[in-house]
Design an enzyme around this catalytic site. Structure first.
Site, PDB file in Angstrom:
ATOM      1  CG  HIS C  15      89.080 -15.582  10.890  1.00  0.00           C
ATOM      2  ND1 HIS C  15      87.702 -15.663  10.820  1.00  0.00           N
ATOM      3  CD2 HIS C  15      89.554 -16.709  10.304  1.00  0.00           C
ATOM      4  CE1 HIS C  15      87.369 -16.792  10.216  1.00  0.00           C
ATOM      5  NE2 HIS C  15      88.451 -17.439   9.898  1.00  0.00           N
ATOM      6  CB  CYS C  34      87.488 -22.284  12.791  1.00  0.00           C
ATOM      7  SG  CYS C  34      87.066 -22.953  11.175  1.00  0.00           S
ATOM      8  CG  HIS C  40      92.285 -20.359  10.276  1.00  0.00           C
ATOM      9  ND1 HIS C  40      91.626 -20.219  11.481  1.00  0.00           N
ATOM     10  CD2 HIS C  40      91.327 -20.279   9.322  1.00  0.00           C
ATOM     11  CE1 HIS C  40      90.337 -20.078  11.262  1.00  0.00           C
ATOM     12  NE2 HIS C  40      90.122 -20.100   9.959  1.00  0.00           N
ATOM     13  CG  HIS C  42      89.704 -17.877   5.272  1.00  0.00           C
ATOM     14  ND1 HIS C  42      89.680 -19.181   4.847  1.00  0.00           N
ATOM     15  CD2 HIS C  42      89.264 -17.893   6.547  1.00  0.00           C
ATOM     16  CE1 HIS C  42      89.233 -19.953   5.845  1.00  0.00           C
ATOM     17  NE2 HIS C  42      88.977 -19.199   6.891  1.00  0.00           N
ATOM     18  CG  ASP C  80      94.659  -6.683   1.651  1.00  0.00           C
ATOM     19  OD1 ASP C  80      94.421  -7.909   1.680  1.00  0.00           O
ATOM     20  OD2 ASP C  80      95.536  -6.185   0.930  1.00  0.00           O
ATOM     21  CG  HIS C  81      98.176  -8.307   3.488  1.00  0.00           C
ATOM     22  ND1 HIS C  81      97.442  -8.293   2.329  1.00  0.00           N
ATOM     23  CD2 HIS C  81      99.228  -9.138   3.247  1.00  0.00           C
ATOM     24  CE1 HIS C  81      98.046  -9.058   1.428  1.00  0.00           C
ATOM     25  NE2 HIS C  81      99.119  -9.583   1.958  1.00  0.00           N
ATOM     26  CD  GLU C 125      85.372 -18.265   6.582  1.00  0.00           C
ATOM     27  OE1 GLU C 125      85.100 -17.363   7.392  1.00  0.00           O
ATOM     28  OE2 GLU C 125      85.121 -19.470   6.821  1.00  0.00           O
TER      29      GLU C 125
END
Lengths: 135, 135, 135, 135, 135, 135
Positions: C15, C34, C40, C42, C80-81, C125
C-alpha cells in the site's frame, strides 16, 4: 549458495504415552499424567526445514507452496484432529512421544522430497517442550 | 569459549516475484499471486547471528549496540518502506525471493564485520515462511 | 451467557499512504516513508471478534469453521497479495491506513453476519502498531 | 484507581464435540473432525482477568501469587492432561466447546474470589481460535 | 468512526517491592522474593491505546510516529535501564508494582495527549503477568 | 536415531555490566546505560537443548520432567528474582553479560547430565538479543 527454507504447520491431536510391555504401575511411574488411559492432547506446531541450492531462475530452494501442499497432504491432513495412539497406524507399536512423532513425520516427508534436499523437522508439543530430528 | 549472539531487526517492504526472461503465463504459473504486477508486501523479520570468542574484558562476543547500529545503517534503513523490486539496486536483476534477500543482506553485513566473526542471517517473510543463509 | 469468540487470519499486501488533494511536499511531510510512490508492504494480522449467546445444542456462539470461511471468502482471499492502493476498489478514494482498512473489513463482515451478533475487528499492521474498530 | 490484572496459565487436554441427542450423521455434519469418536486434543492457554481497586499498602489489586495458586489448584491441576469429555464431571452433560470450558472455568474461579473483584476469562483453544467470557 | 490505535514499546528495569512502613518480616511475607533488598528486574512491555475519531484527511486517529515519539521521550527513555526504586522520583514514595507503574505511565502520557483522545495503558511485567489501567 | 529435545524456562533478575579494572569513564563508554550503578533488569528466557539417542522403551531422549526439574533446582530457583551482580557467586569476578550467563548455566547443567548427552543453552536477554553456547 545453499540456503535452508522453513515452513510452519500445525495439527491438533490426542495421545497417550504407554508401553504395553510394562505393568500399569511402571507406566504410571515413568509417564506420569501423560499415561492417562483416557488420553490428553496437544496443539502440535511443526517446522519443516529443507536445505538445497537456490535455483537461479526462480530464486527458490523449492516452491514453498509445493512444500506446504506436501506437508498438508501427507502430514497435517493425516494427523489433525486424530488420536495418535488409536487412529494412526505408525503408532500401533510405537509410543507417540514427541521424539517418535518427529521421526515418523521425517520419514513421511523424506519420501516426498527429491534426494538433492536435506531435511529436518522440529515439532513443538507445547510452547515449552519441543524436539528436532535429525539432531 | 565461542558463543553465538543474535540480534533481531525488522523492515516492511513491497516486492514482486518475476523472471523477465519468462512469458507472463510462465511467471503466473510459477509465482502465482506473488507475481501480481502491482506488487504485494511483507513485514520482514531479520535475525543476524554472529559467532566468535568472548572478550574477557567485556564478556561480549561483540557489542550488540554496535551490531544493531550496523544492521540499521546498512540494512533496515536501506530496505524499510521500500519496493524491493523497484527501489533497491541489488534486485535490479535478481528476483527478490526470501532466499535472495537473505543472501543480499548477508553480503552487505559480511563486509561490515571483522573476519574473525562467523555470520549467518535468518529472514522471516511471514511467521510461517523463513530462510537461513548460509545453510 | 454471552461469550465473545475470536478468529485470527492474515494477508500480505502492498500500500501507499497518500492524499491526492495535497501537494507532494505535504504528503511527504505527513506520511513520511509511508508515502513512497513505489509502495511498501505488510503482513497484516486480523482478529475478528463475534459476540453472542451460546447455543445450548452446540456450545457454540457460532461455528468457527463458518466464521473462518466467511473471513477467507470475503476478506483474506480478496486482499491477500494485492496492492491495496491499486487493486482494491474500496481504497480508490480512501487512504489505506490501518484504521481505514479495519473499517472496510468491518463493513464487509457486518453484511455477512446475522444481526444477533456484535462484531469488532482488530488489525495488526505490524507487531507494534495495530487498531481496533469499533473502539 | 481501578486496575485490571491478568495472569496466564495453560493445560493440555483431549476432548470430543458431540451432542448425544443427535444422530451420528448430524454430529458429524455439525462438528466435523471435532466429532472424532477417539478424541483429539489441544494446548489450552488461559488468561484470567481480575479487576479491582489498588491496595495503597501493597500497590496490588491482588497478590498475583495468590491468584496463580488459585488457578493452579482449582483449574489447571484439575484439567491438565485430562480427557475433558470423560474425566471431568462438569462436561458429563455439557459439550466441551471452548465457550463452555470458559464458562465452567469462570464459575470455578468466581467462587474463589472476593465479590469486590470483577472477573473474566479468555481461553485459547488454538493460537487462531479463542473465546472470552463474559462478553 | 471512533477507532482505537495501539502502539507497543518496551523498557528494561530493576525494582524492589517494599513497604517502608512495615517490618522486614512483613515485607518478606507479603512480597516474597520480589522483596530482595538487592533488587531484581524485568523486560517491561508496554501497550498504549489511544481512542478517537479518524481524521478524514489522513485516515489516522493520530500519527503513530508522533505517538511513538511521545512514548519514547516521556516514558521509555526515562525508565529504560533504570532502577525504578532508586532512580525514578515517581517511585520515591510509591511501591513500583506493575499496577503503580501503569498508573504512573498513564499520568505521564495523559498530559502529552489532546483531551479529545481516550487513553489506556497495558503493562506486561512478564509474559504471564500484566495489568491494564484504567480498568 | 539421535534427536534433540528442548525445554524452555525463565527467570527475572537484575544486573550491571561493569569491569572493575577500568575507570568509570571507560565503563560508561563501553557499557553505556547497562553500566547504571543502581542496576537494571531483565526477564531472561532460557532454552536448554539436550541431544541423544531415543530410548526404544520410552520414546524419550530423556524424561522432560526430569530435565525440567534439573533446570528448576540448579538454575532458575538459584537465579530468579536475584541481582546477578550481587547475589550470585559465579559473577563475583565475571561480568554478567548474556554470553557469560549462558556459559555459567551451561557449566551448571553439564554437571547434572549424563555424558552421553550433548548440551547447549540459548539465553534470551530480551526478545531482540540472545546468545547460544556453545556456538
Amino acid at each position: 549458495m545453499r540456503v535452508s527454507v522453513f515452513r510452519k504447520a500445525h495439527f491438533n491431536a490426542a495421545h497417550r504415552l504407554h508401553n504395553p510391555n510394562w505393568s500399569d504401575e511402571r507406566n504410571e511411574r515413568v509417564f506420569g499424567k501423560c499415561n492417562n488411559p483416557n488420553y490428553h492432547g496437544h496443539n502440535y506446531n511443526l517446522i519443516v526445514k529443507v536445505t538445497g541450492e537456490v535455483d537461479p531462475d526462480t530464486g527458490y530452494v523449492m516452491d514453498m507452496k509445493v512444500l506446504s501442499d506436501i506437508i498438508k497432504e501427507h502430514v497435517t491432513d493425516v494427523l489433525d484432529h486424530k488420536n495418535l495412539s488409536l487412529d494412526i497406524e505408525a503408532f500401533a507399536d510405537l509410543n507417540p512421544s514427541a521424539e517418535n512423532i518427529a521421526i515418523v513425520i521425517w520419514n513421511i516427508l523424506r519420501k516426498q522430497l527429491d534426494n538433492k534436499y536435506d531435511l529436518s523437522v522440529t515439532l513443538y508439543e507445547t510452547e515449552r517442550n519441543y524436539v528436532e530430528y535429525p539432531a
